[in-house]
Design an enzyme around this catalytic site. Structure first.
Site, mmCIF file in Angstrom:
data_model
loop_
_atom_site.group_PDB
_atom_site.id
_atom_site.type_symbol
_atom_site.label_atom_id
_atom_site.label_comp_id
_atom_site.label_asym_id
_atom_site.label_seq_id
_atom_site.Cartn_x
_atom_site.Cartn_y
_atom_site.Cartn_z
ATOM 1 N N HIS A 27 0.877 -1.212 0.042
ATOM 2 C CA HIS A 27 0.176 -0.043 -0.070
ATOM 3 C C HIS A 27 0.848 1.339 -0.262
ATOM 4 O O HIS A 27 0.138 2.392 -0.089
ATOM 5 C CB HIS A 27 -0.887 0.015 1.100
ATOM 6 C CG HIS A 27 -0.347 0.178 2.611
ATOM 7 N ND1 HIS A 27 0.542 -0.687 3.210
ATOM 8 C CD2 HIS A 27 -0.179 1.562 3.139
ATOM 9 C CE1 HIS A 27 1.071 -0.211 4.228
ATOM 10 N NE2 HIS A 27 0.696 1.080 4.314
HETATM 11 C C1 UD1 Z 1 -2.173 5.223 5.697
HETATM 12 C C2 UD1 Z 1 -0.812 5.852 6.481
HETATM 13 C C3 UD1 Z 1 0.171 4.730 6.375
HETATM 14 C C4 UD1 Z 1 -0.373 3.386 7.093
HETATM 15 C C5 UD1 Z 1 -1.538 3.105 6.306
HETATM 16 C C6 UD1 Z 1 -2.221 1.953 6.947
HETATM 17 C C7 UD1 Z 1 -0.282 8.281 6.212
HETATM 18 C C8 UD1 Z 1 0.251 9.175 5.402
HETATM 19 N N1 UD1 Z 1 -0.518 7.074 5.770
HETATM 20 O O1 UD1 Z 1 -2.098 4.862 4.397
HETATM 21 O O2 UD1 Z 1 1.200 5.023 6.928
HETATM 22 O O3 UD1 Z 1 0.623 2.648 6.867
HETATM 23 O O4 UD1 Z 1 -2.712 4.060 6.406
HETATM 24 O O5 UD1 Z 1 -3.324 1.288 6.354
HETATM 25 O O6 UD1 Z 1 -1.288 8.490 7.104
HETATM 26 N N2 UD1 Z 1 -9.439 4.569 1.686
HETATM 27 C C9 UD1 Z 1 -10.748 3.936 1.463
HETATM 28 N N3 UD1 Z 1 -11.514 3.722 2.792
HETATM 29 C C10 UD1 Z 1 -10.746 3.990 3.909
HETATM 30 C C11 UD1 Z 1 -9.629 4.692 4.096
HETATM 31 C C12 UD1 Z 1 -8.899 4.967 2.902
HETATM 32 O O7 UD1 Z 1 -11.084 3.550 0.584
HETATM 33 O O8 UD1 Z 1 -11.458 3.477 5.087
HETATM 34 C C13 UD1 Z 1 -8.766 5.035 0.518
HETATM 35 C C14 UD1 Z 1 -9.068 6.461 -0.053
HETATM 36 O O9 UD1 Z 1 -9.304 6.387 -1.372
HETATM 37 C C15 UD1 Z 1 -7.793 7.018 0.433
HETATM 38 C C16 UD1 Z 1 -6.800 6.066 0.306
HETATM 39 O O10 UD1 Z 1 -7.303 4.814 0.356
HETATM 40 O O11 UD1 Z 1 -7.442 8.280 -0.556
HETATM 41 C C17 UD1 Z 1 -5.577 6.296 0.903
HETATM 42 O O12 UD1 Z 1 -5.981 6.485 2.599
HETATM 43 P P1 UD1 Z 1 -5.071 7.216 3.598
HETATM 44 O O13 UD1 Z 1 -5.449 7.222 5.029
HETATM 45 O O14 UD1 Z 1 -4.731 8.671 2.885
HETATM 46 O O15 UD1 Z 1 -3.381 6.466 3.559
HETATM 47 P P2 UD1 Z 1 -3.330 4.934 3.351
HETATM 48 O O16 UD1 Z 1 -2.771 4.343 2.159
HETATM 49 O O17 UD1 Z 1 -4.192 4.349 3.891
#
Ligand code: UD1
Length: 364
Positions: free
Chosen positions: A206
């Site tokens: 991820h």
């Molecule tokens: C975040 C953390 C990362 C951690 C990871 C664990 C930061 C910078 N990154 O990354 O360090 O290892 O969480 O999973 O804080 N999304 C969904 N549903 C959700 C959450 C997210 O669909 O419940 C999608 C959205 O499109 C979002 C993308 O996932 O834009 C990324 O989510 P985000 O929380 O920004 O970062 P992670 O890649 O999850």
């Protein structure tokens, strides 16, 4: 002492569960649990609260997804507003995600002491969003709770006073030890996927550097194709990764021949890891969990902020080049992979140590 604990993402939920449960021994501690809403899908959030027996958060800031700077700012704004009327004595944050940094900055700005659990880890790669979060969170934290000696060294080098550094071990491993048996008793993931113990590998991806660029994602998938030829590779897909996979040509996704699943609840994932031949990952926490379980781990990155998993554990940093992954896989198959040892203080009692420090300082 009133502690405000702030969580936002999957790994935060895992780390906070043993801390919240350790506070129950101390009636003088009360806490409020704030969920920033950084992760919000049931599979990324609610299922973890259920599996880890975490009570519902008192406050949900519902920030959702947005670009990192906006997300961080929005968490700060909403958290500051919610704390304005109810000033805690301490803000406790865990890990290195945007929610961690945002809450730590709110503490610093509102002059509320901050405790950072999992302080001091450094990949020395500032292109990783988490590295910026780690450095800044530690800089404003009054209590830096560390998991391994390299973290103590990093903090000391950055000028953090020794009395702020507390080497307590690893709360993620506390959670693993606490829930591993229950996972074995309740999870049906092996049956559901038709897997036999030690006859499959697990993959997670991820990190933006691995998945956001389609070239990098394609290279990583082709690097692990050699394993897929020998046994099934189970790939629970993070939503960020799913979006990128969907954009790849069909033949690349099919060519890798992976078994894709939704993001898995905690118990199912622990059960998978514990019975895998090896785990391939770009996660930080999974490098630690596999070391504690004694399962070989191939880290599909070029750096780690958790060097003890390599020097003492079962982890190897292999990047995403086919030759390195193939060589490591051949070693695992020949049974030559080091079994490793569990690092000092990864004994299931780290949360107790943290709470003890906080209580004893609170009494002074
Ligand atoms: C975040 C953390 C990362 C951690 C990871 C664990 C930061 C910078 N990154 O990354 O360090 O290892 O969480 O999973 O804080 N999304 C969904 N549903 C959700 C959450 C997210 O669909 O419940 C999608 C959205 O499109 C979002 C993308 O996932 O834009 C990324 O989510 P985000 O929380 O920004 O970062 P992670 O890649 O999850």
């Amino acid at each position: 002492m009133k502690i405000c604990t702030v969580v936002g993402t999957r790994p935060n939920f895992v780390k906070v569960a043993p801390i919240l449960s350790a506070t129950r021994q101390y009636p003088e501690l009360t806490w409020t649990l704030v969920h920033t809403g950084q992760h919000y899908d049931h599979s990324m959030s609610g299922s973890f609260f259920e599996d880890l027996k975490i009570p519902d958060p008192e406050i949900n800031l519902n920030v959702g997804s947005s670009p990192a700077a906006i997300q961080t700012a929005e968490i700060m704004r909403r958290l500051a507003l919610s704390l304005a009327s109810d000033h805690p004595d301490l803000i406790l944050v865990v890990g290195d995600v945007n929610s961690t940094l945002a809450a730590a900055l709110v503490g610093a700005k509102m002059r509320i002491p901050v405790a950072h659990v999992e302080a001091g880890l450094r990949s020395f790669d500032r292109a990783m969003p988490e590295e910026i979060n780690r450095i800044l969170t530690d800089a404003v934290s009054d209590y830096c709770f560390t998991t391994e000696p390299s973290a103590n060294d990093n903090l000391t080098r950055e000028g953090i006073a020794p009395e702020r550094i507390h080497y307590v071990g690893n709360v993620m491993i506390d959670a693993l030890f606490r829930f591993r048996e229950r996972a074995g008793a309740t999870s049906t993931i092996l049956e559901r996927l038709g897997l036999r113990a030690r006859d499959f590998a697990v993959l997670t991806l991820h990190r933006p550097s691995n998945v956001d660029d389609s070239q990098a994602l394609t290279s990583t998938l082709s690097a692990i194709a050699c394993i897929q030829g020998d046994l099934p590779v189970i790939f629970p897909v993070h939503p960020r990764t799913q979006e990128r996979l969907d954009a790849l040509p069909e033949f690349v996704r099919r060519g890798a021949g992976l078994t894709l699943t939704e993001p898995l609840p905690y118990h199912d994932f622990v059960q998978l890891m514990a019975h895998a031949v090896c785990v391939l990952t770009d996660s930080g926490g999974i490098q630690e969990e596999t070391t504690a379980l004694g399962i070989p781990c191939l880290t599909l990155r070029t750096t780690t902020e958790r060097p003890i998993t390599v020097t003492q554990g079962t982890n190897r940093i292999v990047g995403n080049e086919s030759e390195r992954v193939a060589a490591a896989w051949a070693e695992i198959r020949r049974g030559e992979w080091p079994r490793g040892q569990r690092p000092e203080l990864w004994d299931g009692r780290s949360a107790e140590r943290i709470v003890k420090v906080l209580v004893s300082h609170g009494n002074h």
